[in-house]
Design a protein around this motif. Structure first.
Motif, PDB file in Angstrom:
ATOM      1  N   THR B  46       0.765  -0.994  -0.362  1.00 38.20           N
ATOM      2  CA  THR B  46       0.174   0.225   0.010  1.00 38.20           C
ATOM      3  C   THR B  46       0.854   1.291  -0.082  1.00 38.20           C
ATOM      4  O   THR B  46       0.722   2.283   0.700  1.00 38.20           O
ATOM      5  N   SER B  48       2.414   4.776  -1.355  1.00 35.11           N
ATOM      6  CA  SER B  48       2.139   5.309  -2.249  1.00 35.11           C
ATOM      7  C   SER B  48       3.498   6.168  -3.365  1.00 35.11           C
ATOM      8  O   SER B  48       4.506   5.972  -2.718  1.00 35.11           O
ATOM      9  N   ALA B  61       6.050   7.255  -0.282  1.00 36.61           N
ATOM     10  CA  ALA B  61       5.811   7.304   0.921  1.00 36.61           C
ATOM     11  C   ALA B  61       5.233   5.499   1.374  1.00 36.61           C
ATOM     12  O   ALA B  61       4.351   5.259   0.833  1.00 36.61           O
ATOM     13  N   LEU B  63       3.831   3.426   4.482  1.00 35.78           N
ATOM     14  CA  LEU B  63       3.802   3.104   6.379  1.00 35.78           C
ATOM     15  C   LEU B  63       4.667   1.955   7.181  1.00 35.78           C
ATOM     16  O   LEU B  63       4.308   0.846   6.456  1.00 35.78           O
ATOM     17  N   ASN B  65       3.657   0.313   9.796  1.00 39.15           N
ATOM     18  CA  ASN B  65       2.862  -0.722  10.062  1.00 39.15           C
ATOM     19  C   ASN B  65       2.203  -1.444   8.799  1.00 39.15           C
ATOM     20  O   ASN B  65       1.622  -2.041   9.114  1.00 39.15           O
ATOM     21  N   ALA B  66       2.558  -0.926   7.387  1.00 35.79           N
ATOM     22  CA  ALA B  66       1.415  -1.771   6.906  1.00 35.79           C
ATOM     23  C   ALA B  66       2.657  -2.845   5.848  1.00 35.79           C
ATOM     24  O   ALA B  66       2.307  -3.605   4.908  1.00 35.79           O
ATOM     25  N   ASP B  76       5.090  -7.493  15.283  1.00 39.00           N
ATOM     26  CA  ASP B  76       4.881  -7.124  16.126  1.00 39.00           C
ATOM     27  C   ASP B  76       6.395  -5.831  16.804  1.00 39.00           C
ATOM     28  O   ASP B  76       6.378  -4.825  17.036  1.00 39.00           O
TER      29      ASP B  76
END
Lengths: 282, 183
Positions: B46, B48, B61, B63, B65-66, B76
């Motif tokens: 995911t 971008s 960019a 994330l 935690n994705a 974790d």
């Protein structure tokens, strides 16, 4: 026209990614606690789907006698447990304690998960339902004894929020039903309001605290509410939890309704939980 | 009136020619690290990205935690202990395609380019240079790149006890299917 071109160039200088608009994904908050236990009680964490967690738990006798029994270390009580994630929301667990030769089975189900991003959920909520069975011989063999007299049922609602990277708080109203009690005047149902938190001390260690306040006029005299304080230390696949508590049982009916010891009398028990996880299926 | 129309057409043309941008919100980043004890892999699908062909600027960019790992515990630990995803939620790359004039995303072909820019991760910014390949075919515009980052360059500490399980070098593979950005 020059003005127009100028403004279009300005736009081009901006952050390109902002052209895509806001991120439309939802992200779940993870790792509110290091393990599925805070200390004695369940935490909001589940073992993930297909993950087996083997728990080895020890509670020692009270430290009050000092060197004569090596601060209680001579008198150990253990519980061996298994936990398995059937899905990312549902976890099953089994265990056997040396105290009362009790066996216990439970499930924990995640109802709500704290999240951020597109869908924002401020809290995580789970329920726990446990059956605990004492297998020691009945003390009174003359009366008619039923198997159901050995059984205890516990229900727990876990409401937790990870406030920051380091601090998580959990409220846990708990109801323990005892099928058989000593005296007719004793209550079969005990309601206790639990609270627990963890504060990380470093990336891999944390300070944990857990307290269960038993609502007044329920428990027999000389039984007290359990207060436990401990540390979690995580090393890769293991979590070590070291703690001090006035309770020495590791199942709900034990630590909530059968704790005769008090911190104020120096009746403090050292104990630890070791958790080791194995990924069985993906 | 005719003159006015011409000016409008000119403005539109200029706008179109200058603002040709491509994007994706499903760029795939693969994370691969090999160590004597353990192989660690994760996928983030995911991320971008936007390219501005007129200036050669390219941005990514993702994330942290994705990133999805094989083992839940690894995920974790990745977020909690290494990336500190609450403190540093995003990894961002901002760079420029060096020889953007060679790149013609409207004509079928394979184009090899160098991308230079800043990688911002775990609160540290480091300039990197990455060879990339753009492929234009009947289905659209695709891009691939592969590069290595060193955890130590980004202040990501690996404790001595897990030195054998976690390698300092992490291979990152990037795969994107770009779409034309209609503004």
């Amino acid at each position: 026209m020059w003005l127009y071109l100028g403004s279009s160039m300005l736009i081009a200088q901006e952050d390109l990614l902002s052209l895509l608009g806001k991120d439309a994904n939802t992200y779940l908050t993870t790792a509110s606690f290091k393990s599925t236990r805070i200390i004695n009680s369940q935490s909001i964490e589940n073992t993930a789907k297909g993950v087996l967690d083997i728990k080895i738990q020890h509670r020692f006798a009270s430290i009050e006698n000092g060197v004569s029994d090596f601060f209680g270390l001579d008198g150990a009580s253990i519980r061996l447990g298994l936990e398995y994630g059937l899905s990312n929301r549902l976890m099953l667990g089994f265990g056997r304690s040396s105290l009362d030769k009790a066996i216990d089975g439970y499930f924990k189900y995640r109802i709500l998960r704290q999240s951020f991003g597109k869908k924002q959920m401020p809290l995580s909520i789970s329920i726990v339902s446990a059956i605990e069975i004492k297998t020691t011989p009945f003390s009174d063999t003359k009366r008619r004894n039923y198997f159901s007299s050995r059984m205890y049922y516990s229900y727990q609602l876990l409401v937790a929020r990870k406030f920051s990277d380091g601090f998580s708080l959990q409220l846990m109203p708990t109801w323990v039903h005892r099928n058989l009690v000593k005296l007719e005047s004793d209550h079969n149902d005990i309601v206790s309001l639990g609270v627990g938190f963890r504060q990380k001390l470093s990336k891999r260690s944390s300070l944990n605290l857990e307290y269960f306040y038993n609502l007044p006029n329920q428990l027999e005299a000389n039984l007290y509410s359990p207060l436990s304080i401990g540390f979690d230390i995580e090393t890769g696949g293991h979590v070590f939890q070291l703690h001090f508590s006035n309770a020495s049982a590791m199942i709900y009916k034990g630590f909530i309704t059968e704790t005769p010891d008090r911190w104020s009398k120096g009746q403090i028990h050292f104990g630890f939980n070791i958790s080791r996880v194995f990924t069985l299926s993906k | 009136m005719k003159k006015f129309k011409f000016i409008i057409a000119l403005i539109l043309f200029v706008q179109f020619g200058h603002a040709q941008k491509y994007f994706s919100k499903n760029a795939v980043l693969k994370f691969h690290s090999d160590s004597p004890m353990e192989k660690i892999e994760a996928v983030n699908s995911t991320a971008s990205t936007v390219i501005d062909i007129s200036s050669g600027k390219i941005e990514f960019a993702a994330l942290n935690n994705a990133f999805v790992f094989e083992k839940a515990l690894m995920q974790d630990h990745f977020n909690e202990n290494y990336m500190e995803s609450t403190k540093f939620p995003k990894t961002v790359f901002k760079g420029t395609i060096q020889d953007v004039s060679k790149l013609n995303l409207t004509a079928t072909g394979t184009y090899k380019v160098m991308i230079q820019g800043d990688l911002m991760m775990h609160g540290v910014t480091k300039s990197v240079s990455v060879p990339a390949e753009f492929v234009v075919d009947s289905k659209g515009v695709h891009a691939n790149a592969k590069f290595t980052v060193k955890c130590s360059d980004f202040d990501i500490k690996i404790p001595a006890v897990v030195k054998n399980n976690i390698s300092n070098d992490v291979d990152i593979t990037v795969k994107v299917d770009y779409n034309l950005l209609n503004l």
